[in-house]
Design an enzyme around this catalytic site. Structure first.
Site, PDB file in Angstrom:
ATOM      1  NE  ARG A  30      39.424  36.273  48.287  1.00  0.00           N
ATOM      2  CZ  ARG A  30      39.990  36.961  49.272  1.00  0.00           C
ATOM      3  NH1 ARG A  30      39.711  36.650  50.524  1.00  0.00           N
ATOM      4  NH2 ARG A  30      40.825  37.936  49.025  1.00  0.00           N
ATOM      5  NE  ARG A  34      42.321  29.068  51.247  1.00  0.00           N
ATOM      6  CZ  ARG A  34      43.107  29.800  52.034  1.00  0.00           C
ATOM      7  NH1 ARG A  34      44.001  29.204  52.809  1.00  0.00           N
ATOM      8  NH2 ARG A  34      42.983  31.120  52.064  1.00  0.00           N
ATOM      9  NE  ARG A  43      45.331  25.862  45.883  1.00  0.00           N
ATOM     10  CZ  ARG A  43      46.631  25.622  45.809  1.00  0.00           C
ATOM     11  NH1 ARG A  43      47.055  24.503  45.249  1.00  0.00           N
ATOM     12  NH2 ARG A  43      47.517  26.484  46.278  1.00  0.00           N
ATOM     13  CG  ASP A  80      45.204  35.543  41.562  1.00  0.00           C
ATOM     14  OD1 ASP A  80      46.020  36.480  41.380  1.00  0.00           O
ATOM     15  OD2 ASP A  80      44.758  35.248  42.686  1.00  0.00           O
ATOM     16  CE1 TYR A 156      48.949  41.628  46.477  1.00  0.00           C
ATOM     17  CE2 TYR A 156      47.386  42.840  45.103  1.00  0.00           C
ATOM     18  CZ  TYR A 156      47.678  42.141  46.258  1.00  0.00           C
ATOM     19  OH  TYR A 156      46.701  41.936  47.203  1.00  0.00           O
TER      20      TYR A 156
END
Length: 347
Positions: A30, A34, A43, A80, A156
């Site tokens: 990652r 952020r 973003r 992703d 998921y």
């Protein structure tokens, strides 16, 4: 044997070939995220998260941002793991503050909406991102492509979202293993095609993220984690001979050694819970390892981070890719990343 880096070579690939480095190559899971102000700016411009993943110009930009700032030894494709169910015909959304939302697949009937093969038109922007990043990287920086492991992606798809223990997928697999295997099989084939396409677009190696591997008991770990991963490794190398593949079975614990021996991965990523003495003595003689700083130690900084870094570096006499044990936390100060890199590189 520890070796220096010849000019123009890629240290991370050298490690995957089994050659320890004087200074272990370093990147972070990652690392495009952020915690970086430049990422937050892009973003905000992109809007919906998936729009960023499927915009090659912006996705390439955020992939390259941490390389420019920190000179990491590897860039990892910004995308992703849930683009795969999207390419298999499932609806996937990312809702602000809620994470991913999918159409749940709770029984055999729901398999009717799952494509037999991936739609590469859906994934074409990802391949274009790979090409753009490759063109923008320094010659000694490795480009890592990736996919989610079939088990983790399936958790998921079955639940329609992330849960604390991914119980819905575990229950499906127990109650109806035949139809659960149908989901896994399509994810295996799709993952092979997806990784091969990334490698052909310019990725130097790939990583398989099995974030939820650690919730499986040994027999189920063998069936739903190791066996599908081995099939992906074999399938990718059948089309790209010598392809370098890193496996990251988070939480594998005692199953890490069988994972290495059965799947055939070139390196194993370790979470921060895995004992480093065992990694050094049992795993590293067999395969390079990647990891495994606790992301919370990186968040804490100071002496705690220094101790954590030094402990990981005790494994650097054998092939090591220095990394975190999971993704960097969004609130992590940039200064702490700089502190970690200074310690690793001896600057």
């Amino acid at each position: 044997m520890v070796s220096a880096n010849p000019v123009g070579t890629k240290p991370l690939l050298q490690v995957l070939e089994g050659h320890a480095q004087d200074i272990p190559p370093v990147w972070m899971m990652r690392q495009a995220g952020r915690y970086l102000p430049e990422y937050r700016e892009v973003r905000a411009k992109a809007g919906v998260f998936l729009d960023l993943c499927f915009n090659p110009e912006l996705a390439a930009e955020v992939t390259l941002q941490p390389i420019r700032r920190f000179n990491f030894d590897a860039a990892i494709l910004f995308s992703d793991i849930l683009v795969m169910p999207l390419a298999l015909g499932r609806k996937v959304e990312f809702l602000a503050g809620e994470g991913p939302k999918l159409e749940p697949m709770k029984d055999a009937a729901s398999l009717s909406g799952l494509r037999e093969r991936v739609d590469h038109d859906v994934l074409a922007p990802v391949y274009e991102t790979v090409r753009r990043v490759k063109a923008g990287l320094p010659d000694n920086t490795t480009l890592i492509g990736f996919c989610g492991a079939p088990w983790t992606v399936a958790t998921y798809m079955v639940a329609g979202e992330g849960t604390s223990d991914q119980g819905p997928a575990r229950l499906f697999a127990y109650r109806d293993p035949e139809n659960f295997k149908r989901i896994i099989d399509r994810l295996v084939q799709g993952s092979i095609e997806y990784l091969v396409a990334q490698l052909k677009a310019g990725a130097d190696c790939v990583q398989i993220f099995d974030t939820w591997a650690g919730i499986l008991p040994p027999e189920q770990f063998d069936r739903w984690c190791m066996e599908p991963t081995e099939r992906i490794v074999t399938g990718v190398r059948a089309q790209v001979p010598g392809a370098k593949i890193i496996g990251f079975p988070r939480g594998a614990g005692a199953m890490a050694l069988p994972y290495v021996e059965i799947t055939g991965v070139d390196a194993i990523g370790l979470d921060w819970m895995f004992p480093r003495s065992l990694a050094h003595d049992i795993l590293q003689p067999r395969v390079p390892i990647q990891g495994n700083v606790d992301p919370l130690a990186l968040l804490a900084g100071g002496a705690a981070l220094d101790r954590e870094v030094e402990d990981v570096l005790t494994m650097a006499d054998r092939p090591l890719i220095f990394n975190l044990g999971h993704g960097i936390l969004p609130e992590t100060p940039i200064a702490h990343v700089e502190q970690m890199l200074k310690r690793v590189r001896g600057a």
